[in-house]
Design a protein around this motif. Structure first.
Motif, PDB file in Angstrom:
ATOM      1  N   UNK A 176       0.797  -1.343   0.070  1.00  0.00           N
ATOM      2  CA  UNK A 176      -0.019  -0.063   0.065  1.00  0.00           C
ATOM      3  C   UNK A 176       0.876   1.136  -0.026  1.00  0.00           C
ATOM      4  N   UNK A 177       2.133   1.167   0.260  1.00  0.00           N
ATOM      5  CA  UNK A 177       3.200   2.296   0.122  1.00  0.00           C
ATOM      6  C   UNK A 177       3.355   2.902  -1.411  1.00  0.00           C
ATOM      7  N   UNK A 178       3.392   4.156  -1.754  1.00  0.00           N
ATOM      8  CA  UNK A 178       4.083   4.417  -2.879  1.00  0.00           C
ATOM      9  C   UNK A 178       5.656   4.786  -2.627  1.00  0.00           C
ATOM     10  N   UNK A 179       5.713   5.183  -1.219  1.00  0.00           N
ATOM     11  CA  UNK A 179       7.340   5.414  -1.026  1.00  0.00           C
ATOM     12  C   UNK A 179       7.469   5.090   0.461  1.00  0.00           C
ATOM     13  N   UNK A 180       8.533   4.822   0.901  1.00  0.00           N
ATOM     14  CA  UNK A 180       8.607   4.717   2.475  1.00  0.00           C
ATOM     15  C   UNK A 180       9.607   5.721   2.785  1.00  0.00           C
ATOM     16  N   UNK A 181       9.329   6.364   3.945  1.00  0.00           N
ATOM     17  CA  UNK A 181      10.383   6.933   4.737  1.00  0.00           C
ATOM     18  C   UNK A 181      10.849   6.529   5.835  1.00  0.00           C
ATOM     19  N   UNK A 182      12.317   6.288   6.163  1.00  0.00           N
ATOM     20  CA  UNK A 182      12.558   5.795   7.443  1.00  0.00           C
ATOM     21  C   UNK A 182      12.927   7.004   8.117  1.00  0.00           C
ATOM     22  N   UNK A 183      12.332   6.933   9.355  1.00  0.00           N
ATOM     23  CA  UNK A 183      12.294   7.866  10.304  1.00  0.00           C
ATOM     24  C   UNK A 183      13.301   7.725  11.480  1.00  0.00           C
ATOM     25  N   UNK A 184      14.442   8.250  11.638  1.00  0.00           N
ATOM     26  CA  UNK A 184      15.236   8.012  12.661  1.00  0.00           C
ATOM     27  C   UNK A 184      15.522   9.295  13.175  1.00  0.00           C
ATOM     28  N   UNK A 185      14.479  10.154  13.300  1.00  0.00           N
ATOM     29  CA  UNK A 185      14.864  11.497  13.622  1.00  0.00           C
ATOM     30  C   UNK A 185      14.017  12.378  14.623  1.00  0.00           C
ATOM     31  N   UNK A 186      12.933  11.501  14.941  1.00  0.00           N
ATOM     32  CA  UNK A 186      12.044  12.191  15.936  1.00  0.00           C
ATOM     33  C   UNK A 186      12.700  12.121  17.369  1.00  0.00           C
ATOM     34  N   UNK A 187      12.396  13.054  17.965  1.00  0.00           N
ATOM     35  CA  UNK A 187      13.282  13.350  19.263  1.00  0.00           C
ATOM     36  C   UNK A 187      12.612  12.770  20.572  1.00  0.00           C
ATOM     37  N   UNK A 188      11.189  12.267  20.415  1.00  0.00           N
ATOM     38  CA  UNK A 188      10.609  11.843  21.519  1.00  0.00           C
ATOM     39  C   UNK A 188      10.410  10.229  21.519  1.00  0.00           C
ATOM     40  N   UNK A 189      11.312   9.445  20.954  1.00  0.00           N
ATOM     41  CA  UNK A 189      11.412   8.031  21.157  1.00  0.00           C
ATOM     42  C   UNK A 189      12.757   7.741  21.823  1.00  0.00           C
ATOM     43  N   UNK A 190      12.957   7.465  23.016  1.00  0.00           N
ATOM     44  CA  UNK A 190      14.464   7.420  23.518  1.00  0.00           C
ATOM     45  C   UNK A 190      15.414   6.601  22.590  1.00  0.00           C
ATOM     46  N   UNK A 191      16.590   7.375  22.259  1.00  0.00           N
ATOM     47  CA  UNK A 191      17.638   6.642  21.537  1.00  0.00           C
ATOM     48  C   UNK A 191      17.495   6.637  20.004  1.00  0.00           C
ATOM     49  N   UNK A 192      16.123   6.788  19.657  1.00  0.00           N
ATOM     50  CA  UNK A 192      16.093   6.958  17.927  1.00  0.00           C
ATOM     51  C   UNK A 192      16.910   7.661  17.159  1.00  0.00           C
ATOM     52  N   UNK A 193      17.283   8.707  17.741  1.00  0.00           N
ATOM     53  CA  UNK A 193      18.099   9.626  16.794  1.00  0.00           C
ATOM     54  C   UNK A 193      19.727   9.246  16.888  1.00  0.00           C
ATOM     55  N   UNK A 194      19.988   8.047  17.759  1.00  0.00           N
ATOM     56  CA  UNK A 194      21.220   7.394  17.761  1.00  0.00           C
ATOM     57  C   UNK A 194      21.552   6.875  16.672  1.00  0.00           C
ATOM     58  N   UNK A 195      20.337   6.482  15.864  1.00  0.00           N
ATOM     59  CA  UNK A 195      20.330   5.465  14.613  1.00  0.00           C
ATOM     60  C   UNK A 195      20.745   6.503  13.613  1.00  0.00           C
ATOM     61  N   UNK A 196      20.958   7.726  13.706  1.00  0.00           N
ATOM     62  CA  UNK A 196      21.500   8.707  12.630  1.00  0.00           C
ATOM     63  C   UNK A 196      23.067   8.592  12.679  1.00  0.00           C
ATOM     64  N   UNK A 197      23.742   7.717  13.828  1.00  0.00           N
ATOM     65  CA  UNK A 197      25.029   7.629  13.706  1.00  0.00           C
ATOM     66  C   UNK A 197      25.641   6.637  12.904  1.00  0.00           C
ATOM     67  N   UNK A 198      26.666   6.473  12.625  1.00  0.00           N
ATOM     68  CA  UNK A 198      27.354   5.812  11.347  1.00  0.00           C
ATOM     69  C   UNK A 198      27.094   4.291  11.945  1.00  0.00           C
ATOM     70  N   UNK A 199      27.281   3.955  13.343  1.00  0.00           N
ATOM     71  CA  UNK A 199      27.267   2.590  13.617  1.00  0.00           C
ATOM     72  C   UNK A 199      26.016   1.869  13.280  1.00  0.00           C
ATOM     73  N   UNK A 200      24.787   2.556  13.428  1.00  0.00           N
ATOM     74  CA  UNK A 200      23.540   1.687  13.051  1.00  0.00           C
ATOM     75  C   UNK A 200      23.116   1.896  11.762  1.00  0.00           C
ATOM     76  N   UNK A 201      23.542   3.141  11.279  1.00  0.00           N
ATOM     77  CA  UNK A 201      22.921   3.817  10.110  1.00  0.00           C
ATOM     78  C   UNK A 201      23.195   2.755   8.904  1.00  0.00           C
ATOM     79  N   UNK A 202      24.374   2.466   8.838  1.00  0.00           N
ATOM     80  CA  UNK A 202      24.547   1.789   7.549  1.00  0.00           C
ATOM     81  C   UNK A 202      23.657   0.250   7.386  1.00  0.00           C
ATOM     82  N   UNK A 203      23.904  -0.429   8.500  1.00  0.00           N
ATOM     83  CA  UNK A 203      23.553  -1.630   8.755  1.00  0.00           C
ATOM     84  C   UNK A 203      21.667  -1.417   8.411  1.00  0.00           C
TER      85      UNK A 203
END
Ligand SMILES: Cc1cc2nc3c(=O)[nH]c(=O)nc-3n(C[C@H](O)[C@H](O)[C@H](O)COP(=O)(O)O)c2cc1C
Length: 354
Positions: A176-203
């Motif tokens: 049902x999706x025409x495109x997907x957005x990977x959200x790693x940038x909301x500030x209200x889920x603890x740790x989510x923004x850490x996914x923007x760091x190189x360690x997790x992001x590539x994987x």
């Protein structure tokens, strides 16, 4: 119309507690979205189509103005969004299972700055419910505008298992999706923004990309466009790293930006959460957009979002390098016909930007 909203409707809504007013607005949109005949009528008045559809990441958009994620968290009213003149709707953020989000109050308004602070925490009904809603109310193949699905990680999922949440929602909603957005940038889920760091992001991005390719191959279709949504609070060095990974993995675009955890000087409120709307985030997101545009020489399509509350502000985003824009807080302040106003203005200026 804008006059009526700003002088009659908005004052009445703003007398209510912010989330209650938001809920009222959503109920009205849901009611409208469930009535295709009404939507068709409203759409006739509001629809804005560029002379040629805007082609981006293999999709066609009737105009350059989309609804940003967070308003229609469960994909319940994209038909109403189309009818109000938007050129695309991004639904979500959705997680594999439903979750209640943070305790209320979690939404605060600052009318003088045309801003909001929210710490909603991805309250949503879960991917399966969104799938049912989209399939029933606005099925793929019978849409006037593309629907992007914004996916995130559940509150209780540890960071090192986050990738499983993204893959799970991708699988559930791929049809049902025409495109997907990977959200790693909301500030209200603890740790989510850490996914923007190189360690997790590539994987994370690599795994979703593999999933996307495998799914497309299995069905004999083109893969979905994949976008990443980033925060405005990154350093240029961090942006370089992220953009490098996106280009390397052939991601289709970037959405800049989410809300900010910074505050303008002299801002009185001590509420925690993400600040949206108004001049402060507009400036930050414009800087991020412009930096990405210049550093990639325009190779990575950008959807610009943050603080658009006027035609000029939307134009600034395009001038900074965005191919399309999204709005959220500006829509709350300027009213239901604001998307149409922006889309018309961007259309009339369009030739200069192509
Ligand atoms: C109440 C509220 C909820 C939001 N929820 C989400 C969300 O679930 N996912 C997301 O990617 N962005 C979310 N956002 C961020 C917006 O999509 C947008 O990126 C941000 O608000 C900046 O744009 P604006 O200044 O036009 O509001 C939310 C924003 C608000 C105000």
């Amino acid at each position: 119309m804008g006059f009526i909203y700003e002088n009659l409707v908005r004052p009445a809504l703003f007398k209510m507690e912010p989330e209650q007013a938001h809920d009222r607005g959503r109920t009205a949109l849901m009611t409208m979205g469930a009535l295709p005949t009404l939507c068709n009528l409203v759409r006739r008045y509001n629809q804005v189509c560029e002379d040629k559809p805007v082609k981006l990441f293999g999709l066609e958009f009737p105009n350059r103005v989309g609804l940003a994620a967070g308003m229609d968290k469960d994909g319940e009213f994209p038909r109403a969004i189309e009818a109000l003149g938007f050129g695309h709707a991004e639904v979500g953020t959705v997680t594999p299972e439903g979750q209640p989000g943070n305790p209320r109050p979690r939404l605060f308004r600052y009318p003088e700055q045309h801003s909001l602070i929210n710490r909603m925490g991805f309250n949503n009904k879960g991917a399966e419910v969104m799938l049912q809603a989209l399939s029933k109310n606005y099925p793929k193949g019978k849409r006037g505008i593309p629907v992007g699905v914004n996916i995130g990680k559940a509150k209780t999922t540890p960071l090192d298992q986050a990738v499983e949440d993204y893959v799970s929602s991708f699988r559930t909603l791929a049809d049902q999706a025409d495109y997907f957005t990977i959200n790693i940038s909301s500030p209200n889920t603890a740790g989510l923004r850490d996914l923007q760091g190189a360690t997790y992001l590539r994987e994370l991005l690599q795994t979703i990309r593999h999933e996307n390719l495998a799914h497309a191959k299995k069905l004999g279709r083109d893969p979905h466009p994949l976008l990443l949504k980033i925060a405005p609070d990154l350093t240029f060095h961090e942006i370089d790293e992220i953009v490098g990974v996106l280009l390397e993995l052939n991601y289709d675009g970037i959405i800049a930006t989410n809300t900010t955890i910074q505050r303008p000087e002299g801002f009185k409120s001590k509420e925690t959460g993400g600040l949206s709307g108004g001049e402060f985030i507009r400036r930050h997101s414009n800087e991020v957009i412009n930096y990405i545009y210049k550093s990639t020489e325009g190779k990575l399509p950008i959807i610009g979002v943050g603080g658009i509350d006027s035609v000029e502000a939307a134009g600034e985003k395009i001038d900074a390098g965005a191919s399309m824009v999204q709005i959220y807080t500006g829509w709350v302040y300027r009213g239901p016909f604001f998307a149409r106003e922006l889309a018309r203005a961007l259309k009339s200026k369009g030739e200069d930007w192509i």
